[in-house]
Every structure is written in C-alpha cells, then in structure tokens.
Design a protein around this motif. Structure first.
Motif, PDB file in Angstrom:
ATOM      1  N   THR A  98      -7.001  11.229  -0.257  1.00  0.00           N
ATOM      2  CA  THR A  98      -7.151  12.424   0.601  1.00  0.00           C
ATOM      3  C   THR A  98      -7.704  12.094   1.987  1.00  0.00           C
ATOM      4  OG1 THR A  98      -9.233  12.761  -0.573  1.00  0.00           O
ATOM      5  CG2 THR A  98      -7.409  14.184  -1.187  1.00  0.00           C
ATOM      6  N   ILE A  99      -8.293  10.905   2.172  1.00  0.00           N
ATOM      7  CA  ILE A  99      -8.795  10.590   3.516  1.00  0.00           C
ATOM      8  C   ILE A  99      -7.657  10.428   4.519  1.00  0.00           C
ATOM      9  CG2 ILE A  99     -10.987   9.526   2.751  1.00  0.00           C
ATOM     10  CD1 ILE A  99      -9.664   6.794   3.355  1.00  0.00           C
ATOM     11  N   PHE A 100      -6.421  10.334   4.010  1.00  0.00           N
ATOM     12  CA  PHE A 100      -5.285  10.230   4.930  1.00  0.00           C
ATOM     13  C   PHE A 100      -4.614  11.582   5.149  1.00  0.00           C
ATOM     14  CE2 PHE A 100      -5.299   5.956   2.895  1.00  0.00           C
ATOM     15  CZ  PHE A 100      -5.754   5.274   4.006  1.00  0.00           C
ATOM     16  N   ASP A 101      -5.271  12.676   4.723  1.00  0.00           N
ATOM     17  CA  ASP A 101      -4.635  13.988   4.804  1.00  0.00           C
ATOM     18  C   ASP A 101      -4.238  14.368   6.232  1.00  0.00           C
ATOM     19  OD1 ASP A 101      -4.462  14.470   2.173  1.00  0.00           O
ATOM     20  OD2 ASP A 101      -6.204  15.800   2.027  1.00  0.00           O
ATOM     21  N   ASN A 102      -4.949  13.804   7.220  1.00  0.00           N
ATOM     22  CA  ASN A 102      -4.600  14.151   8.599  1.00  0.00           C
ATOM     23  C   ASN A 102      -3.418  13.346   9.146  1.00  0.00           C
ATOM     24  OD1 ASN A 102      -6.105  11.885   8.451  1.00  0.00           O
ATOM     25  ND2 ASN A 102      -7.271  12.240  10.335  1.00  0.00           N
ATOM     26  N   ILE A 103      -2.982  12.357   8.414  1.00  0.00           N
ATOM     27  CA  ILE A 103      -1.767  11.633   8.837  1.00  0.00           C
ATOM     28  C   ILE A 103      -0.611  12.115   7.956  1.00  0.00           C
ATOM     29  CG2 ILE A 103      -0.716   9.373   9.253  1.00  0.00           C
ATOM     30  CD1 ILE A 103      -3.600   8.210   9.062  1.00  0.00           C
ATOM     31  N   PRO A 104       0.339  12.833   8.504  1.00  0.00           N
ATOM     32  CA  PRO A 104       1.377  13.446   7.663  1.00  0.00           C
ATOM     33  C   PRO A 104       2.208  12.394   6.922  1.00  0.00           C
ATOM     34  CG  PRO A 104       1.916  13.655   9.992  1.00  0.00           C
ATOM     35  CD  PRO A 104       0.516  13.133   9.928  1.00  0.00           C
ATOM     36  N   ASN A 105       2.440  12.652   5.675  1.00  0.00           N
ATOM     37  CA  ASN A 105       3.358  11.865   4.836  1.00  0.00           C
ATOM     38  C   ASN A 105       2.918  10.429   4.540  1.00  0.00           C
ATOM     39  OD1 ASN A 105       5.007  14.070   4.660  1.00  0.00           O
ATOM     40  ND2 ASN A 105       6.253  13.447   6.429  1.00  0.00           N
ATOM     41  N   LEU A 106       1.789   9.999   5.063  1.00  0.00           N
ATOM     42  CA  LEU A 106       1.368   8.615   4.776  1.00  0.00           C
ATOM     43  C   LEU A 106       1.158   8.424   3.285  1.00  0.00           C
ATOM     44  CD1 LEU A 106       0.581   5.811   5.807  1.00  0.00           C
ATOM     45  CD2 LEU A 106      -1.780   6.603   5.917  1.00  0.00           C
ATOM     46  N   LYS A 107       0.620   9.489   2.640  1.00  0.00           N
ATOM     47  CA  LYS A 107       0.338   9.336   1.210  1.00  0.00           C
ATOM     48  C   LYS A 107       1.611   9.139   0.389  1.00  0.00           C
ATOM     49  CE  LYS A 107      -0.121  14.313   0.661  1.00  0.00           C
ATOM     50  NZ  LYS A 107      -1.062  15.405   0.489  1.00  0.00           N
ATOM     51  N   TYR A 108       2.725   9.708   0.888  1.00  0.00           N
ATOM     52  CA  TYR A 108       3.984   9.509   0.152  1.00  0.00           C
ATOM     53  C   TYR A 108       4.467   8.069   0.314  1.00  0.00           C
ATOM     54  CZ  TYR A 108       3.769  14.505  -0.154  1.00  0.00           C
ATOM     55  OH  TYR A 108       3.335  15.765  -0.404  1.00  0.00           O
ATOM     56  N   PHE A 109       4.187   7.536   1.476  1.00  0.00           N
ATOM     57  CA  PHE A 109       4.543   6.146   1.724  1.00  0.00           C
ATOM     58  C   PHE A 109       3.695   5.222   0.840  1.00  0.00           C
ATOM     59  CE2 PHE A 109       4.002   2.186   4.174  1.00  0.00           C
ATOM     60  CZ  PHE A 109       5.323   1.786   4.182  1.00  0.00           C
ATOM     61  N   LEU A 110       2.394   5.543   0.766  1.00  0.00           N
ATOM     62  CA  LEU A 110       1.497   4.739  -0.077  1.00  0.00           C
ATOM     63  C   LEU A 110       1.882   4.828  -1.554  1.00  0.00           C
ATOM     64  CD1 LEU A 110      -1.996   5.422   1.516  1.00  0.00           C
ATOM     65  CD2 LEU A 110      -0.652   3.324   1.631  1.00  0.00           C
ATOM     66  N   ALA A 111       2.504   5.950  -1.921  1.00  0.00           N
ATOM     67  CA  ALA A 111       2.881   6.160  -3.325  1.00  0.00           C
ATOM     68  C   ALA A 111       3.982   5.202  -3.770  1.00  0.00           C
ATOM     69  CB  ALA A 111       3.326   7.591  -3.545  1.00  0.00           C
ATOM     70  N   LEU A 112       4.637   4.542  -2.804  1.00  0.00           N
ATOM     71  CA  LEU A 112       5.632   3.534  -3.172  1.00  0.00           C
ATOM     72  C   LEU A 112       4.977   2.408  -3.969  1.00  0.00           C
ATOM     73  CD1 LEU A 112       7.758   3.263   0.085  1.00  0.00           C
ATOM     74  CD2 LEU A 112       8.498   4.149  -2.134  1.00  0.00           C
ATOM     75  N   ASN A 113       3.695   2.247  -3.742  1.00  0.00           N
ATOM     76  CA  ASN A 113       2.917   1.333  -4.569  1.00  0.00           C
ATOM     77  C   ASN A 113       2.543   2.092  -5.839  1.00  0.00           C
ATOM     78  OD1 ASN A 113       0.829  -0.055  -5.775  1.00  0.00           O
ATOM     79  ND2 ASN A 113      -0.593   0.211  -4.059  1.00  0.00           N
TER      80      ASN A 113
END
Lengths: 277, 402
Positions: free
Chosen positions: A210-225
């Motif tokens: 959640t600390i990346f909530d201000n960067i849009p879609n980064l968490k989806y990219f990280l989810a590739l891991n």
C-alpha cells in the motif's frame, strides 16, 4: 515389462515414471534434512530461530525505527507472515537451483527422473517452513489471547493454503529453471544469491504494498512477481476487508507461467545433464 | 526365446572437449555465438552398435581406453540417451558404474545402506528384507550407527559392495568395480558374482581384467573405436583383443590433455630403436620415455610406474618422488625408464603411470598404455612357448647335488 531407450524425443512430463520413483524422492529429501542439521547443537531449532530473529530485527528497525507502516496489522505478525513465505521461497529456490550440481556424482552414475532432485530440494525448505509455521500458530494464539482488538478472518483457511500453493509453484518453476541452467552455465551459481536479495527488495516483505498507492498501477506491475501476491494474500487474513483480486490474479497467472517454463526448460535439457554436469 | 536386450544401431555423439565444456561460462558461450564459428568438433563414441542379449547370459565387454565401453553402459542404463538407434529392453536394469553412489559421509552406515540401496533401485521393503544379509556380507555391523566419515576406505567399500551385491534386477550392468578393495574381499565378491551368474541373471560386465572376463563370461564383445569389432565366445574375443593391442603403434600421445592439471603427462612412448615396432626380443632391454609438464609446482608428488601383464594384473610398481629430478622451477622434464634384458617371459605387457600425492590426491594417471610384446628369439625356454611357464626368467638360483 518392455520398454525402449531412444534418442530424446518430444517433450513429455512422464508423471507415471515420477510416481514409480517416489521412494527415491523421499530418500533424497530425508537425506537432505538429516544432513542439514547433522552436527548442529540446536538442530531443528534453527528452522524456528531464523525467522524469529529476523522478525525481531525487522520490528525494531523497520517498524519502530523507520516507522514503515504495517497496514494495521501488529508489526510482529506482519513481518512473521511475510518472512514465513519469503523464507520458503528463498531457501527453496537456492537449494533447488544448486541441487543438480551438488548431486552431479549421482547424476553421472545412475538413472532416475532428474526432476526428483530440485523437487526434493524444495521439500527440505518446506520442512523448515512447517517448523516455523508451528511457531507462527503459537504466536497467533498468543496474540489472540493477549490483545482483544487483534482478530483473524475466517478466510485465513483459504488464504494461507492459496499463498502456500502460490509460493511452492513459483519456487518449483524458478528452481527448475535455475537448476537446469546451472548445470550448463555455472554463472548462475553467482547469480542466485544476488537474485534472491534483489527479489526480496521488490517483494513486500519489509513493507506493505500500500505504500505505493500514490503511484498508479505500480502494484499490478509488482504482482508479476508471484511472491507479492502470496504475501499480500497471507497478510489479508489479519485485516477485515477485501483482497485486491486483480493483484492475486496476476500473481497466480505469473506463478503458472514460471512453473510451466521451469518444467519445460528442465525436461528439455534433462537428457544431457549427465554429459555436461 | 526373446532377447532380454535388443541393441539396434546405437550411435552416440559427443562434442570433443567435453572436459573443457564443463567450464564453459555464459560469457564464453555468448562470445562464441557472436563469432558465428562452429568450433565444436564432433566425436562418435559409439557407432552402429548392435547386439542381442539373451536371458541368463553373462557377457564381457572389452576394448582399450576410449573404445566406448563405458559409454555403452551409460546408454544402456539410460544415464545418457543415444544419438541414433534404439534399445528394446525386457527387464529391470540396474547399473553399477561405481560402488557407493550417493554415499554421504555425514550419515551413518545404516542410513547409507538405505540411501544407496534406494538410489540403486531397490524398494524400501526390499532393503528391509535384505538388510541383515547386506550387513553380514559387509562385515561392518559394529559400526552401523557410526557416521560414514569415520569409516576407513576399506570399510566404506565393503559396505558399498555389500549393497550392490544384493541387487536383484533382471539385467545387471557392471563397470570395472571389482578392481577395488582388498584381495580377500574381492574373492568374496567374485564368489557372489559367480552365484549371480548361476542364478540365471543377465549380466553385462566391463573390465580390463581379461583373466576375470575369462573366468566369468562365456561370451565377449570387443569394442574398438566405438564399433563392435568382435562378438563371439570369450576365448576367441580375448585373443583377438590381445593381437589388436600388440599391433597398435607404440607411441602414446595423450590426445585429451587436461590443462587444468598442475602436473600432467604429455606423451609416453616406447623406445625401440632397432626394430621400430612394439615387439621386443626377450634378450634386449625395453625402454619407455615420457614427458611431464609442470604447470604449478605442488609438493609431495610421487611418480609411480608399473607394468601390467596381458591379464592386466600388475607385475611390479616403482615409486619415486618427483623431486628426485625436479625443483620448483622445473617446467618440463623427459624421463626414460629401462627394463633389463632377459627378465620377463614372452607375452603381452603394458604400462600404467600415475602421479599422486599419497593418501591425498591423484594428480594425473595414464592406465594401460603403450602395450608391447616380448618375443622369444631363442631362449632355453623357447620350446615351452605354448605353455604358461611363469612370469620371468629366473637367473640366480642354485640347483646342485647334495
């Protein structure tokens, strides 16, 4: 009994053969567990001490010192749940990636389905996981007893097995890929410790995603891991509210991709392991 | 009766420099692929090998170094796939390419029996059933709960062989494993192997020891340069093999020099200035010349040089520290060893040379090379040439009326 020995043919998983060799599979795992804790004073306790010590360090430095948020989960639970799955992944990956080279002497002299070797490497890590998991359960029970505001969601019985499956599939896939490549190119021996460290930083072990909530879609990219998905899932068992299933979905898809890729590469190269190891 | 193994047109190709390939790194591979040059030389370890094995047969496989014997066993035991051809098998194959595969020094004797047995293809229940017999055969029951690292080499070997001796597959592949262990234990193993042959099991047995082959096998396959040269009864096959060895050129240039070794043999050759062949009259001296390259000086290296009989039994060995001729600055040295005339009886012989640090490490070894023949050119024993009248001419003896 009648069978053929032929030049390497087309790709096949040959599960039937793997099943025939199941005893050897257990023997390898048993050997590795035995050897791992032979001549140690504390023995199996190490499997428990390691995550406990790491968790304490994380709580003191990252949570108390650097004030990294833990998503309303008590910091020890937050870090323990992350480390539990991360350690399974990292130790499973490094032992399976090195397993073929470690067992080179056997591979050159005896035939058996080679997949047994990286698989049993992961099982050793799974054994450590079970030990740590027992302590984790005690830990949770303790928290439930002491802190009245700490709750666990009933979905834990879905989330934990799913997170575990995700971790195992990922570890198997990546482990087999690295094991096969390591046979041919010993460069990977040096890549593996580095890669594991690198992956740890891009996986939400120390921090919540959640600390990346201000960067849009980064968490989806990280989810590739896939480990991102696994750890998020595990932690969601301790807070009310919905899991972001898009993240989990991406992680599951990615885990399957790594799994299939690993098995494919391994099976493709397996016939010639004895010639090049 | 259907054959238990049908071997059909087996080819096996290796890339030369297999030793070097092991050290190939990703960087080198990338550079090589950028150069667009195929610098891989191909080598056929087996070419068009075909034969049938019938249940209960005990087959010897002979041939000189690099003839493809071990490769054949590896293909038969599925360790490496053939490049072309196929094998049809009608029974469970167990291979014994070395004894004690998978032994782990941290585990106890008991644990290793289970592990090794399982690796060799025994089921857990089978191991349990045979456990007492295995331990009994090995003679190490007192140390069963001791970690293997405290075993002597001999004990470890006994235990390893005991497990192997209790394998009961339909087809057993054995590679030169009897060449180890003390004489008494070897005899015990031979007895066990004899028992195996009588029990109707099928065995393929690779060995350099022609005496053993003659003792155990009725049929023998002679491999030469990866091809089946002869496949016939043992007596005939071994005599063809010995002739083949005698005709070989006397110079042994080591083709695959492993440059990673600190000290290695570069060439080994017989010196026969008079006749330019590998045949020596019994009344002439016989010399062998060899060159040693010292890349990195290491202390304590001992050179041993031995003569092998036609049955590959060792006749004598000499051992000399390398420092007798070298100092840490020496880069290479050529030595010549000479056997006196009128010593050994007419027969076939060959040489084995080793560089080793006793009890620590083998530095380099060249086994069974530079074969030669001593021919009788008129000794007082010539009339007995067809007989086996011993190993050497006895010169200094007394025989008198008392």
């Amino acid at each position: 009994m009648e069978y053929y020995i032929r030049p390497q043919g087309k790709f096949s998983l040959n599960l039937k053969e793997l099943w025939q060799y199941r005893e050897l599979f257990w023997f390898f795992t048993w050997r590795d567990i035995k050897v791992k804790y032979k001549q140690t004073l504390l023995g199996f306790l190490w499997a428990v001490l390691q995550p406990l010590l790491m968790m304490s360090v994380f709580v003191i430095f990252f949570s108390k010192g650097l004030n990294i948020p833990t998503d309303d989960i008590p910091a020890p639970i937050f870090y323990f749940s992350g480390l539990l799955f991360w350690n399974l992944f990292s130790s499973g990956l490094s032992s399976s990636a090195n397993s073929m080279v470690v067992n080179a002497d056997i591979i050159k002299k005896i035939y058996f389905p080679r997949l047994i070797i990286p698989f049993s490497g992961i099982l050793v890590a799974f054994f450590d996981f079970l030990m740590a998991f027992l302590i984790f359960i005690i830990f949770i029970a303790f928290y439930l007893f002491i802190f009245t505001d700490f709750t666990i969601q009933p979905v834990i019985f879905l989330y934990f097995p799913l997170a575990l499956t995700l971790t195992l599939i990922t570890t198997l896939g990546m482990g087999c890929t690295l094991a096969a490549l390591n046979v041919k190119y010993r460069d990977f021996r040096y890549v593996i410790p580095f890669a594991i460290q690198f992956l740890m930083f891009i996986t939400p072990v120390i921090y919540p995603v959640t600390i990346f909530d201000n960067i849009p879609n980064l968490k989806y990219f990280l989810a590739l891991n896939p480990m991102t998905g696994a750890i998020i899932l595990a932690r969601n068992a301790f807070v009310p509210g919905m899991v972001d299933w898009t993240i989990i979905g991406i992680s599951i898809a990615s885990a399957f991709f790594f799994f299939l890729l690993g098995i494919f590469i391994f099976r493709k190269m397996e016939a010639y392991f004895a010639d090049i190891v | 009766m259907k054959p238990i193994l049908e071997v059909r047109n087996i080819y096996k190709e290796y890339k030369i420099g297999g030793q070097k390939q092991r050290r190939l790194s990703l960087r080198e591979e990338l550079i090589n692929s950028l150069k667009f040059t195929e610098n891989k030389e191909l080598f056929w370890a087996l070419q068009d090998v075909s034969f049938d094995v019938f249940p209960g047969e005990y087959i010897g496989i002979i041939g000189n170094n690099g003839a493809g014997k071990s490769t054949l066993l590896k293909v038969l035991s599925k360790i490496t796939p053939p490049t072309k051809g196929y094998i049809k098998a009608r029974g469970r194959v167990a291979s014994l390419l070395e004894v004690g595969t998978g032994f782990h020094s941290e585990l106890t004797g008991r644990e290793n029996v289970y592990l090794n047995g399982s690796i060799l293809g025994l089921r857990r229940a089978e191991i349990e059933k045979k456990f007492d017999a295995i331990v009994d055969f090995s003679g190490v029951e007192r140390f069963l709960e001791t970690p293997l690292k405290h075993y002597s080499t001999g004990m470890e070997l006994r235990l390893a062989f005991a497990v192997a001796a209790h394998l009961e597959p339909e087809i057993l592949l054995i590679d030169e494993v009897l060449a180890v262990g003390d004489a008494e234990f070897q005899k015990k193993c031979l007895g066990k192997m004899d028992e195996v042959s009588k029990s109707g099991r099928t065995v393929l047995f690779v060995s350099h020891n022609l005496g053993l082959i003659k003792q155990l096998c009725t049929r023998t396959i002679l491999l030469h340069n990866g091809k089946v040269k002869v496949d016939t009864n043992t007596a005939q096959a071994t005599s063809i093999y010995m002739n083949l060895m005698a005709q070989k050129v006397e110079n042994y240039e080591i083709s695959k020099i492993d440059k990673t070794k600190p000290v290695f043999f570069e060439f080994i050759r017989l010196i026969n200035t008079k006749h330019n062949s590998s045949e020596f009259p019994h009344n002439e001296s016989i010399s062998i010349r060899f060159k040693l390259v010292i890349q990195n000086w290491i202390d304590g290296v001992i050179l041993t040089l031995g003569l092998l009989s036609k049955y590959k039994n060792r006749i004598f060995t000499i051992a000399k520290p390398l420092t007798d001729w070298t100092n840490p600055k020496t880069e290479e040295i050529t030595l010549e060893f000479t056997l006196p005339p009128n010593l050994f009886v007419p027969s076939f012989y060959s040489w084995s040379l080793y560089l080793h640090i006793p009890g620590i490490d083998y530095v380099d070894e060249v086994r069974d090379v530079c074969p030669f023949r001593i021919v009788d050119t008129g000794s007082n024993m010539a009339i007995y040439e067809q007989e086996d009248y011993g190993h050497f001419f006895l010169k200094d003896y007394e025989l008198k009326i008392v």
